[in-house]
Design a protein around this motif. Structure first.
Motif, PDB file in Angstrom:
ATOM      1  N   LYS A   1      57.412   7.578  -1.749  1.00  0.00           N
ATOM      2  CA  LYS A   1      56.299   6.621  -1.682  1.00  0.00           C
ATOM      3  C   LYS A   1      55.998   6.233  -0.242  1.00  0.00           C
ATOM      4  O   LYS A   1      54.828   6.085   0.144  1.00  0.00           O
ATOM      5  N   ASP A   2      57.046   6.090   0.575  1.00  0.00           N
ATOM      6  CA  ASP A   2      56.857   5.717   1.977  1.00  0.00           C
ATOM      7  C   ASP A   2      56.078   6.772   2.764  1.00  0.00           C
ATOM      8  O   ASP A   2      55.477   6.457   3.809  1.00  0.00           O
ATOM      9  N   SER A   3      56.076   8.012   2.272  1.00  0.00           N
ATOM     10  CA  SER A   3      55.354   9.079   2.980  1.00  0.00           C
ATOM     11  C   SER A   3      53.875   9.126   2.613  1.00  0.00           C
ATOM     12  O   SER A   3      53.135   9.966   3.124  1.00  0.00           O
ATOM     13  N   ALA A   4      53.430   8.209   1.719  1.00  0.00           N
ATOM     14  CA  ALA A   4      52.030   8.091   1.310  1.00  0.00           C
ATOM     15  C   ALA A   4      51.418   9.420   0.857  1.00  0.00           C
ATOM     16  O   ALA A   4      50.412   9.882   1.404  1.00  0.00           O
ATOM     17  N   PRO A   5      52.014  10.071  -0.148  1.00  0.00           N
ATOM     18  CA  PRO A   5      51.499  11.377  -0.563  1.00  0.00           C
ATOM     19  C   PRO A   5      50.243  11.257  -1.429  1.00  0.00           C
ATOM     20  O   PRO A   5      50.030  10.256  -2.104  1.00  0.00           O
ATOM     21  N   ASP A   6      49.412  12.291  -1.405  1.00  0.00           N
ATOM     22  CA  ASP A   6      48.360  12.403  -2.412  1.00  0.00           C
ATOM     23  C   ASP A   6      48.753  13.411  -3.489  1.00  0.00           C
ATOM     24  O   ASP A   6      48.112  13.527  -4.525  1.00  0.00           O
ATOM     25  N   THR A   7      49.850  14.138  -3.213  1.00  0.00           N
ATOM     26  CA  THR A   7      50.331  15.179  -4.127  1.00  0.00           C
ATOM     27  C   THR A   7      51.843  15.067  -4.259  1.00  0.00           C
ATOM     28  O   THR A   7      52.542  14.873  -3.250  1.00  0.00           O
ATOM     29  N   ILE A   8      52.345  15.174  -5.485  1.00  0.00           N
ATOM     30  CA  ILE A   8      53.787  15.089  -5.732  1.00  0.00           C
ATOM     31  C   ILE A   8      54.219  16.317  -6.537  1.00  0.00           C
ATOM     32  O   ILE A   8      53.633  16.633  -7.579  1.00  0.00           O
ATOM     33  N   VAL A   9      55.254  16.997  -6.040  1.00  0.00           N
ATOM     34  CA  VAL A   9      55.819  18.166  -6.714  1.00  0.00           C
ATOM     35  C   VAL A   9      57.234  17.833  -7.146  1.00  0.00           C
ATOM     36  O   VAL A   9      58.036  17.347  -6.338  1.00  0.00           O
ATOM     37  N   VAL A  10      57.553  18.063  -8.417  1.00  0.00           N
ATOM     38  CA  VAL A  10      58.905  17.853  -8.927  1.00  0.00           C
ATOM     39  C   VAL A  10      59.503  19.215  -9.266  1.00  0.00           C
ATOM     40  O   VAL A  10      59.009  19.918 -10.152  1.00  0.00           O
ATOM     41  N   VAL A  11      60.555  19.589  -8.540  1.00  0.00           N
ATOM     42  CA  VAL A  11      61.251  20.856  -8.768  1.00  0.00           C
ATOM     43  C   VAL A  11      62.588  20.513  -9.404  1.00  0.00           C
ATOM     44  O   VAL A  11      63.565  20.249  -8.709  1.00  0.00           O
ATOM     45  N   GLY A  12      62.613  20.463 -10.717  1.00  0.00           N
ATOM     46  CA  GLY A  12      63.818  20.030 -11.401  1.00  0.00           C
ATOM     47  C   GLY A  12      63.967  20.651 -12.764  1.00  0.00           C
ATOM     48  O   GLY A  12      63.366  21.675 -13.079  1.00  0.00           O
ATOM     49  N   ARG A  13      64.747  19.927 -13.620  1.00  0.00           N
ATOM     50  CA  ARG A  13      65.000  20.435 -14.970  1.00  0.00           C
ATOM     51  C   ARG A  13      64.868  19.281 -15.965  1.00  0.00           C
ATOM     52  O   ARG A  13      63.860  18.586 -15.981  1.00  0.00           O
ATOM     53  N   THR A  14      65.882  19.073 -16.783  1.00  0.00           N
ATOM     54  CA  THR A  14      65.766  18.121 -17.886  1.00  0.00           C
ATOM     55  C   THR A  14      65.677  16.668 -17.431  1.00  0.00           C
ATOM     56  O   THR A  14      65.300  15.802 -18.221  1.00  0.00           O
ATOM     57  N   GLU A  15      66.027  16.382 -16.176  1.00  0.00           N
ATOM     58  CA  GLU A  15      65.967  15.012 -15.662  1.00  0.00           C
ATOM     59  C   GLU A  15      64.541  14.598 -15.297  1.00  0.00           C
ATOM     60  O   GLU A  15      64.298  13.463 -14.889  1.00  0.00           O
ATOM     61  N   THR A  16      63.586  15.500 -15.462  1.00  0.00           N
ATOM     62  CA  THR A  16      62.210  15.246 -15.017  1.00  0.00           C
ATOM     63  C   THR A  16      61.575  14.059 -15.740  1.00  0.00           C
ATOM     64  O   THR A  16      60.789  13.312 -15.138  1.00  0.00           O
ATOM     65  N   ALA A  17      61.885  13.847 -17.010  1.00  0.00           N
ATOM     66  CA  ALA A  17      61.305  12.716 -17.737  1.00  0.00           C
ATOM     67  C   ALA A  17      61.702  11.399 -17.082  1.00  0.00           C
ATOM     68  O   ALA A  17      60.866  10.491 -16.917  1.00  0.00           O
ATOM     69  N   ALA A  18      62.962  11.280 -16.679  1.00  0.00           N
ATOM     70  CA  ALA A  18      63.415  10.057 -16.002  1.00  0.00           C
ATOM     71  C   ALA A  18      62.728   9.893 -14.645  1.00  0.00           C
ATOM     72  O   ALA A  18      62.362   8.778 -14.254  1.00  0.00           O
ATOM     73  N   ILE A  19      62.528  10.989 -13.937  1.00  0.00           N
ATOM     74  CA  ILE A  19      61.840  10.927 -12.644  1.00  0.00           C
ATOM     75  C   ILE A  19      60.384  10.512 -12.853  1.00  0.00           C
ATOM     76  O   ILE A  19      59.826   9.704 -12.088  1.00  0.00           O
ATOM     77  N   ALA A  20      59.754  11.036 -13.883  1.00  0.00           N
ATOM     78  CA  ALA A  20      58.354  10.683 -14.169  1.00  0.00           C
ATOM     79  C   ALA A  20      58.221   9.182 -14.441  1.00  0.00           C
ATOM     80  O   ALA A  20      57.280   8.533 -13.963  1.00  0.00           O
ATOM     81  N   ARG A  21      59.158   8.633 -15.204  1.00  0.00           N
ATOM     82  CA  ARG A  21      59.110   7.186 -15.492  1.00  0.00           C
ATOM     83  C   ARG A  21      59.254   6.373 -14.211  1.00  0.00           C
ATOM     84  O   ARG A  21      58.575   5.354 -14.023  1.00  0.00           O
ATOM     85  N   GLU A  22      60.124   6.828 -13.294  1.00  0.00           N
ATOM     86  CA  GLU A  22      60.323   6.112 -12.034  1.00  0.00           C
ATOM     87  C   GLU A  22      59.082   6.231 -11.145  1.00  0.00           C
ATOM     88  O   GLU A  22      58.702   5.265 -10.463  1.00  0.00           O
ATOM     89  N   LEU A  23      58.453   7.378 -11.121  1.00  0.00           N
ATOM     90  CA  LEU A  23      57.222   7.542 -10.347  1.00  0.00           C
ATOM     91  C   LEU A  23      56.132   6.588 -10.841  1.00  0.00           C
ATOM     92  O   LEU A  23      55.448   5.931 -10.045  1.00  0.00           O
TER      93      LEU A  23
END
Length: 614
Positions: free
Chosen positions: A428-450
């Motif tokens: 978030k501190d990098s002020a992105p306009d695009t976010i790429v998630v390179v992961g596996r089954t933990e992606t749902a938890a990352i999506a909730r945090e985003l």
């Protein structure tokens, strides 16, 4: 290095010498070939694929080039040399000498495959190890010393297209008892002359030249002889054994059904076509778990102890890297339908590792192209800290920078992490306009945090990759993933292939990597047929050759029949062209592009055939 006793190695060395003498790169040769006139009127220009050129000049796994590819290669090099004023050595500049050399290669390839005496002996060995048991059909007839051939032998006179014109400048094959001329000819012509005399000797001694000698006892499932799949001169124990590492437990279980179905369908079709060497292919599956356990190491040990010739799997790149030493030590061939990490390209694998799926270098380039086309300029990447996550994210970074997108920030996380707050805050501190998630089954938890930190897909462009492309459904609130795009290394699954899988396993609903698993199995079987042996190292040496540079075929039965008639083959499968490089990667492979709907499931947008970056 190539096998010096294999005539393809010597011919590939000569082709390399021609290319180097002309001073042209593989890429330039590919482009220039499209402008070279064909030798026969009415034929359109032929642009050689880079994978075809690589196979023709390979130092480790050279293939016999198809006649048209050989002609275009040589004619293009000679044309470039003439246009540039480059003077070539005599042994490389004579087109008649090249034609004679190619003719000799054909004769040598036929002569090295088999003779009727070898066929009879091998058939007897197979018979003695496969005596009938109670309740089975009676034993097949012994093969006579003069076993019948599946196709006409190679003509003793060269075919018309290779007969040199009547000219004193044309190289002539020495006649039966003639004295060879004094050694005033160039070394290349002496090289050709030796092969010409070898071919003449085969003919004069009555040895019938043929590419494969068929064991008549072999039968297909209808009970009639099937000359396409049985070879008499067999090495090993005559049974091709496949061991499959399937994730029946752990966090990667959603891969198990399509992968297993792809392998089983291929084995079923191979065996229905007569098997390999007239016997059914054997398939054993073991649970490889996921990368959080050592189950994959135990599973591989079980498969090796059970006599597997080829191991298919495992699912992840990190597990594949962990198994390399064990694979090398056992001398077993391995082919993965799913492991994409670039580290596997240069792994110290003794030439035993292959994969039918696109490496990360191809997927990373396609994803970067997609991001750039969608207008992304400031990109934040959340990547799993393992060979897959770090390797693919690095490829994405390089490809983005090559496209002028340099505002990039990458955060890695551990597979055992239970919270991703810090990593998302840094993104978030990098002020992105695009976010790429390179992961596996933990992606749902990352999506909730985003979403929690205000970086939702409604205000930022999100991208997933093949490791986390999944149907999330009710695991996330409706609309969380609306519009999110993803790439997946893998082929588009056609309706016809879906029906074939469903008829074999009606329970399959997810088809991810089923085409790659299917093709891995078919390629292993074809490599065994080509090698004439079922021992792993022979299979590995033949693996690349069946996917490039020969007559195109698209199913096991058709490919096996071409092999039986003495043809080199180029298997193009349901997963794509394959075209294995010398390092076991597919030179070209499809990448799918997908998009999520409001219900957190995805649809296919398109597929793009990517190439390995040069």
């Amino acid at each position: 290095m190539g096998d010096e006793s294999d005539p393809r190695s010597g011919f590939a060395e000569r082709l390399r010498a021609l290319k180097d003498a002309v001073g042209v790169s593989v890429r330039d040769l590919e482009v220039a070939s499209a402008r070279t006139p064909r030798r026969r009127d009415g034929l359109p220009p032929l642009r050689l694929k880079r994978s075809t050129i690589a196979g023709m000049i390979s130092r480790t796994r050279p293939v016999r080039p198809e006649q048209e590819n050989f002609e275009v290669f040589v004619d293009t090099c000679l044309r470039i040399a003439e246009e540039s004023g480059r003077i070539l050595p005599d042994d490389l500049a004579d087109p008649n000498a090249w034609d004679a050399a190619y003719r000799d290669l054909l004769l040598d390839m036929a002569g090295m495959r088999s003779t009727s005496r070898m066929a009879g002996e091998a058939a007897k060995r197979l018979q003695s190890s496969d005596s009938p048991t109670e309740g089975t059909d009676s034993a097949a007839e012994p093969v006579p010393e003069s076993a019948p051939l599946p196709a006409e032998p190679l003509p003793r006179e060269p075919p018309p297209e290779f007969r040199p014109p009547d000219s004193t400048d044309s190289p002539q094959r020495p006649s039966g008892g003639s004295t060879p001329p004094p050694p005033t000819v160039c070394p290349f012509r002496r090289w050709m002359g030796k092969r010409a005399m070898r071919a003449a000797a085969l003919t004069l001694t009555g040895v019938l030249i043929a590419a494969w000698v068929v064991w008549p006892a072999a039968q297909n499932r209808t009970g009639t002889p099937d000359a396409s799949t049985t070879v008499a001169s067999v090495g090993g124990d005559g049974v091709l054994r496949l061991g499959v590492l399937v994730p029946w437990s752990g966090g990667l279980q959603f891969f198990n059904r399509p992968m297993a179905a792809g392998v089983r369908l291929a084995v079923n079709e191979i065996n229905a076509a007569g098997g390999v060497f007239g016997r059914d292919v054997s398939e054993v599956e073991t649970d490889s778990g996921d990368s959080t356990t050592d189950l994959h190491l135990q599973a591989l040990s079980m498969l090796i102890s059970g006599g597997s010739d080829v191991v298919i799997g495992p699912i992840t790149s990190s597990m594949s890297l962990e198994l390399i030493d064990q694979i090398k030590s056992a001398g077993v061939a391995q082919i993965s339908p799913t492991a994409t990490a670039d580290q596997l390209t240069d792994a110290d694998d003794d030439g035993l590792y292959f994969r039918t799926v696109a490496p990360d270098s191809i997927q990373g380039d396609v994803l970067a192209k997609l991001i750039a086309a969608d207008g992304g300029r400031r990109v934040g990447v959340l990547a799993l800290d393992d060979p897959y996550g770090t390797g693919l994210s690095e490829r994405i970074r390089r490809s983005l920078e090559n496209r002028g997108i340099t505002d990039l920030h990458t955060e890695t996380y551990d597979t055992f992490d239970t919270s991703y707050t810090t990593e998302v805050e840094n993104i978030k501190d990098s002020a992105p306009d695009t976010i790429v998630v390179v992961g596996r089954t933990e992606t749902a938890a990352i999506a909730r945090e985003l979403v929690k930190q205000g970086l939702g897909a409604d205000r930022h462009k999100w991208y997933f990759v093949d490791g986390n492309l999944s149907f999330y459904g009710s695991d996330l609130p409706r609309g969380t993933l609306t519009g999110v795009k993803a790439t997946m290394a893998g082929a588009e699954v056609t309706d016809a292939f879906r029906r074939r899988l469903a008829s074999f396993d009606p329970g399959v609903t997810d088809f991810k990597y089923a085409p790659e698993a299917y093709d891995a199995t078919i390629v292993a079987a074809l490599a065994a047929l080509t090698a004439g042996r079922d021992d792993p190292k022979s299979i590995a040496r033949a693996m690349a050759g069946v996917t490039r540079g020969g007559e195109r075929c698209t199913d096991f039965r058709a490919c096996a029949r071409l092999l039986a008639s003495g043809e080199d083959i180029d298997y193009d499968g349901v997963s794509g062209p394959i075209d294995f490089t010398d390092k076991g990667d597919p030179a070209t492979a499809p990448i799918g592009i997908y998009q999520y709907k409001a219900n957190n499931t995805y649809i296919s947008l398109s597929h793009e055939l990517g190439e390995l970056p040069t």
